[in-house]
Scaffold this active site. Structure first.
Site, PDB file in Angstrom:
ATOM      1  N   HIS A  19       0.864  -1.178   0.000  1.00 42.34           N
ATOM      2  CA  HIS A  19       0.000   0.000   0.000  1.00 42.34           C
ATOM      3  C   HIS A  19       0.901   1.229   0.000  1.00 42.34           C
ATOM      4  O   HIS A  19       2.007   1.197   0.538  1.00 42.34           O
ATOM      5  CB  HIS A  19      -0.927  -0.016   1.214  1.00 42.34           C
ATOM      6  CG  HIS A  19      -2.034  -1.024   1.102  1.00 42.34           C
ATOM      7  ND1 HIS A  19      -3.302  -0.807   1.583  1.00 42.34           N
ATOM      8  CD2 HIS A  19      -2.068  -2.262   0.560  1.00 42.34           C
ATOM      9  CE1 HIS A  19      -4.062  -1.866   1.347  1.00 42.34           C
ATOM     10  NE2 HIS A  19      -3.330  -2.765   0.725  1.00 42.34           N
TER      11      HIS A  19
ATOM     12  N   CYS B 239      -8.020  -1.021   3.358  1.00 46.75           N
ATOM     13  CA  CYS B 239      -8.416  -2.125   4.231  1.00 46.75           C
ATOM     14  C   CYS B 239      -9.514  -1.638   5.165  1.00 46.75           C
ATOM     15  O   CYS B 239      -9.290  -0.687   5.925  1.00 46.75           O
ATOM     16  CB  CYS B 239      -7.229  -2.632   5.052  1.00 46.75           C
ATOM     17  SG  CYS B 239      -7.680  -3.940   6.232  1.00 46.75           S
TER      18      CYS B 239
END
Length: 301
Positions: free
Chosen positions: A211, A242
């Site tokens: 990420h 997430c």
């Protein structure tokens, strides 16, 4: 013009997670027909593996409640794999009923995230995966494993490398063909990546999932390639995050990854123009610009 670097792979598999990991974090529900078209566009751009959806309970991830309908709508192309994420045996039952031939399971490298994401302890999470993996393999289904919070956890801080290796090697030992190391909150840096991959016995069985919270995803990917990894998870347009970790921002954008790999002379089999067109189309539907730098640059001509 590509500038090749000695020691890097000649080919990289881009494991596309946009339809699942990308769309699961959207605040609004994306219509199933849009998801089906998104996946078809990705296949048309050259993707050979597209993680289509997840059989997580709709109460936890309502954005993917249409998983069954989506799989029935898919226009499956020869040579393209469409794995799905399966959290438990109930999810596996649904996958078996729908003829899925590849699944992924997801684990945590930290105690707190295991409790928040799986409602299990670091140790007891394996009681959930073991029968899923065993039954899947018995039915001829390939199994991939994800491990989250491999570099840091928002509640616990930096994740010890030995702890990640213990969880990861145990998953590989169950029979998973590949282990994807997730930097869920994007705190990893290249030196940390090199050290973590070097701690595993067989880096060729690893994938990476970065990420871009701190802008390190591409640098971390290059470190992983230098360490022997040849599969990189990415999300077209850089969408995703997430739902169980607020500090997790978007995934590494597929277009940004392809641009870097192309400059290194590394093949992916992907059509960058079609990827950019798909991301621009999706961004318009989602009502916001793509976070991918390459999409922003190329879509302006």
């Amino acid at each position: 013009m590509p500038y090749q670097e000695e020691g890097l792979p000649h080919q990289v598999t881009v494991y596309e997670v946009g339809p699942r990991d990308g769309l699961q974090n959207e605040s609004s529900i994306v219509p199933v027909e849009v998801k089906a078209e998104f996946i078809d566009r990705l296949a048309d751009a050259g993707h050979k593996v597209i993680e289509a959806t997840s059989f997580v309970h709709p109460r936890w991830v309502p954005q993917l409640a249409d998983a069954g309908e989506l799989l029935e709508r898919l226009h499956r192309r020869p040579g393209v794999r469409y794995p799905v994420l399966v959290p438990n045996e109930r999810g596996l039952d649904r996958a078996l009923d729908l003829g899925v031939d590849e699944i992924a399971v997801f684990a945590s490298a930290t105690e707190t995230f295991a409790a928040k994401n799986l409602n299990r302890s670091l140790e007891s999470q394996f009681e959930m995966f073991e029968p899923v993996v065993a039954r899947a393999l018995d039915n001829g289904i390939k199994v991939r494993a994800y491990v989250s919070m491999c570099f840091g956890d928002p509640w616990e801080g930096p994740t010890p490398i030995a702890q990640v290796v213990t969880v990861g090697e145990r998953l590989l030992g169950l029979g998973c063909y590949q282990l994807s190391l997730g930097d869920t909150i994007g705190v990893g840096t290249p030196g940390h990546v090199t050290a973590l991959i070097g701690a595993f016995r067989r880096p060729e069985r690893l994938a990476v999932h970065f990420h871009d919270t701190y802008g390190q995803a591409l640098a971390n990917t290059l470190a992983a390639l230098r360490a022997g990894v040849t599969t990189v998870d990415a999300s077209t347009g850089g969408i995703g995050g997430c739902p169980y970790a607020e500090s997790a921002t978007g995934n590494l954008a597929t277009e940004d990854l392809v641009w870097m790999l192309r400059g290194l002379g590394i093949g992916t089999g992907l059509d960058l123009g079609k990827l950019v067109s798909t991301s621009t189309w999706l961004a318009e539907l989602l009502g916001r610009p793509s976070p991918s730098r390459v999409v922003q640059a190329l879509s302006k001509g």
